[in-house]
Design a protein around this motif. Structure first.
Motif, short mmCIF file in Angstrom:
data_model
loop_
_atom_site.label_atom_id
_atom_site.label_comp_id
_atom_site.label_asym_id
_atom_site.label_seq_id
_atom_site.Cartn_x
_atom_site.Cartn_y
_atom_site.Cartn_z
N GLY A 6 -92.55 -23.02 58.25
CA GLY A 6 -91.28 -23.53 57.75
C GLY A 6 -91.34 -25.03 57.56
O GLY A 6 -92.35 -25.68 57.81
N LEU A 7 -90.25 -25.60 57.05
CA LEU A 7 -90.16 -27.03 56.78
C LEU A 7 -89.43 -27.73 57.91
O LEU A 7 -88.40 -27.27 58.39
CB LEU A 7 -89.41 -27.27 55.46
CG LEU A 7 -90.06 -26.72 54.19
CD1 LEU A 7 -89.14 -26.96 53.00
CD2 LEU A 7 -91.39 -27.41 53.97
N THR A 8 -89.97 -28.87 58.21
CA THR A 8 -89.31 -29.70 59.20
C THR A 8 -88.28 -30.58 58.50
O THR A 8 -88.32 -30.74 57.26
CB THR A 8 -90.34 -30.59 59.91
OG1 THR A 8 -90.92 -31.47 58.93
CG2 THR A 8 -91.44 -29.75 60.56
N PRO A 9 -87.35 -31.14 59.22
CA PRO A 9 -86.38 -32.06 58.59
C PRO A 9 -87.06 -33.20 57.85
O PRO A 9 -86.58 -33.67 56.83
CB PRO A 9 -85.56 -32.55 59.77
CG PRO A 9 -85.62 -31.42 60.74
CD PRO A 9 -87.01 -30.87 60.62
N ARG A 10 -88.20 -33.64 58.36
CA ARG A 10 -88.90 -34.72 57.67
C ARG A 10 -89.40 -34.27 56.29
O ARG A 10 -89.31 -34.99 55.30
CB ARG A 10 -90.07 -35.19 58.52
CG ARG A 10 -90.82 -36.37 57.93
CD ARG A 10 -91.89 -36.82 58.91
NE ARG A 10 -91.28 -37.22 60.19
CZ ARG A 10 -91.96 -37.43 61.31
NH1 ARG A 10 -93.27 -37.28 61.33
NH2 ARG A 10 -91.32 -37.77 62.44
#
Length: 566
Positions: free
Chosen positions: A343-347
């Motif tokens: 998944g994608l991190t907030p960064r």
């Protein structure tokens, strides 16, 4: 069917003549017609002359003949003079008139016959050959008739009348004589005279016809020469030389009036043809520009749209944002978990959103530029108010120094009137800003840039000497070729087709500069050479307020005339 066939056969000669007339040239028709008229006229004159001469020669003694016939008839009836039947005697004092009584079936005898009557002075050597028939004498009684002589080639003019009289004989008895009284005049050989005249007239007529034929050919050729010139001109025009014209002649003549009308028509046709050519060329050029514009716009818009769509697909493929309560666990398991499944991190999301924002901003700027060009193409009115071009140039130079502090960017002002123009201030700021951005983007770092403002004329090369404000943006960059300089103001044109998005724009900046300058009555131009830098110039008409101000004698002391160093 038979009647129709006969009608067709009867009509064929006329159709043949009509076809022959259609195939015959006008020159041949005129020459043939005039010669035919000349021949008919000469023939009519000749025949009339011969007929008049014959009438004169034969009828000049008619009055004498009638008078002699009356006197001889009276003398015979009154027995004042004895005329033997068949003898011919002169009627004195008319030396050329003779009288005699001709009996049926017996012709007259010459005066010197064996009648025993002596011939008089001037007597004829022949007598007229009058028919001996009583029927002929009755029919022609009292009429003047021309008859040939019994011998020779002479012609006689006679008048006859049946007569009956008594004649004493040698025995003293009375003899009743019935015959035809013939009174005639010897006209001589008038046929030879008339024949000689006819031959003379024929020879003279042939000579005259030959001379007139030559004259007619020359006159017809000279008269038809203008038509030949018109034919030659028409042939040259048909070959593509639309600038050819019919030679001018006196407009009071038919050929002159026709030539003037044809030249007027040819001028209109040439103008319409050139206008059509120009319209077709403009339409073709406009179509090509539209196709290129659509292709370039599509290409420019496809890049940010593709980037946005790619980031969205990347976001979806990575499973979206990692949940907050799983963030530590995901960090601990990052060694064993696959990157595509983490998944994608907030960064990562922040990075994607920043890229999306940049691409959307780029696409927004491109759309704004396209809308601006569309408004200018529709010739929508701009704001019209006095604008100080010097202050706009100074602001643009200040902004450029902030963006490129390592560069040398100077502003020079030439002495002259106030640099006021009538225009849209916001659009003029955009013009100068685009020129400065173009100079900063397409020249190497450290290349000096100079902005100069002065007074001059709007477009001296085109003969327009309207007072104007001249603003030059000069760089010392690599310059451009003549082909690049010719197309630099085209929409979506890039001098360096291989440059990246980071080093170049959409290719609309200079196109917007020219469109905005032209919309405000100005002229945009470029002076450049390969390896010698480039100078972009905009010329805008001076405002009426600036035209009314006299030149400042102390302009050299004006701080605007100083060069502003970086």
């Amino acid at each position: 069917m038979t009647a129709e066939g006969s009608n067709r056969r009867a009509a064929r000669p006329w159709e043949g003549l009509r076809d022959l007339s259609d195939r015959t040239s006008l020159r041949t028709k005129l020459i043939t017609g005039l010669l035919a008229l000349v021949i008919v006229a000469i023939a009519a004159i000749s025949i009339s002359g011969v007929w008049v001469l014959r009438s004169y020669l034969t009828e000049q003694d008619d009055s004498q003949l009638r008078s002699a016939q009356h006197s001889v008839y009276t003398a015979l009836v009154a027995e004042e003079e004895i005329v033997q039947p068949g003898e011919t005697l002169p009627v004195r004092p008319l030396l050329n008139v003779y009288a005699g009584v001709q009996q049926p079936g017996v012709a007259l005898k010459p005066p010197n016959s064996q009648s025993g009557i002596p011939a008089g002075h001037g007597e004829a050597q022949s007598v007229p050959a009058v028919p001996t028939s009583q029927l002929w004498a009755g029919v022609n009684s009292g009429k003047l008739v021309t008859v040939p002589a019994q011998s020779g080639s002479d012609t006689w003019r006679v008048i006859v009348e049946p007569i009956s009289y008594v004649l004493p004989t040698t025995t003293g008895q009375i003899e009743q004589v019935n015959g035809t009284l013939v009174v005639g005049a010897d006209l001589g050989n008038i046929n030879a005279t008339i024949g000689g005249l006819a031959v003379t007239i024929l020879i003279i007529g042939l000579i005259v016809v030959c001379i007139l034929a030559l004259a007619i050919v020359m006159v017809v050729r000279a008269s038809l020469r203008p038509l030949v010139d018109i034919e030659a001109t028409a042939g040259e025009i048909a070959a593509g030389h639309l600038n050819r014209r019919v030679p001018e002649r006196d407009p009071r003549t038919e050929i002159g009036s026709l030539g003037r009308s044809l030249n007027t028509m040819l001028s209109q046709i040439e103008t319409a043809f050139h206008a059509q050519e120009a319209s077709e060329a403009a339409a073709h050029h406009s179509e090509e520009r539209m196709r290129r514009f659509i292709a370039d716009a599509s290409h420019e818009l496809r890049t940010p749209v593709t980037a946005i769509r790619g980031f969205a697909e990347y976001y979806r493929q990575r499973g979206g944002l990692v949940r907050h309560w799983d963030r530590d666990q995901d960090a601990a398991d990052s060694v064993v978990a696959a990157p595509a499944e983490a998944g994608l991190t907030p960064r990562d999301l922040d990075r994607i959103m920043i890229r999306v924002e940049k691409e959307a901003a780029r696409m927004g700027l491109l759309v704004e530029d396209l809308l601006l060009l569309a408004r200018l193409d529709k010739q929508r009115p701009l704001v019209r108010q006095p604008v100080d071009l010097l202050s706009l140039a100074a602001d643009a130079v200040g902004d450029a120094r902030l963006l490129a502090p390592a560069r040398t960017i100077d502003l020079s002002v030439q002495p002259g009137a106030a640099f006021l123009v009538i225009g849209d201030e916001a659009r003029l700021r955009q013009v100068i800003g685009n020129l400065m951005s173009n100079a900063l983007t397409h020249t190497p770092d450290g290349t000096p840039i100079e902005v100069s403002i002065s007074s001059g004329t709007l477009d001296p090369q085109a003969g327009d000497h309207t007072p104007a404000v001249l603003l030059d943006v000069t760089d010392q960059g690599p310059g451009m070729t003549q082909e690049q300089a010719r197309r630099v103001f085209e929409r979506f044109y890039r001098a360096d087709q291989a440059r990246t998005r980071a080093t170049g724009g959409s290719g609309l900046g200079l196109a917007i500069v020219r469109a905005l300058v032209v919309a405000q009555g100005g002229v945009a131009s470029l002076r450049t050479a390969e390896g010698q830098g480039a100078t972009f110039r905009i010329a805008l008409p001076l405002a009426p307020e600036a035209l009314g101000d006299p030149d400042d004698p102390d302009a050299s002391d004006d701080p605007r005339s100083e060069v502003l160093d970086s």
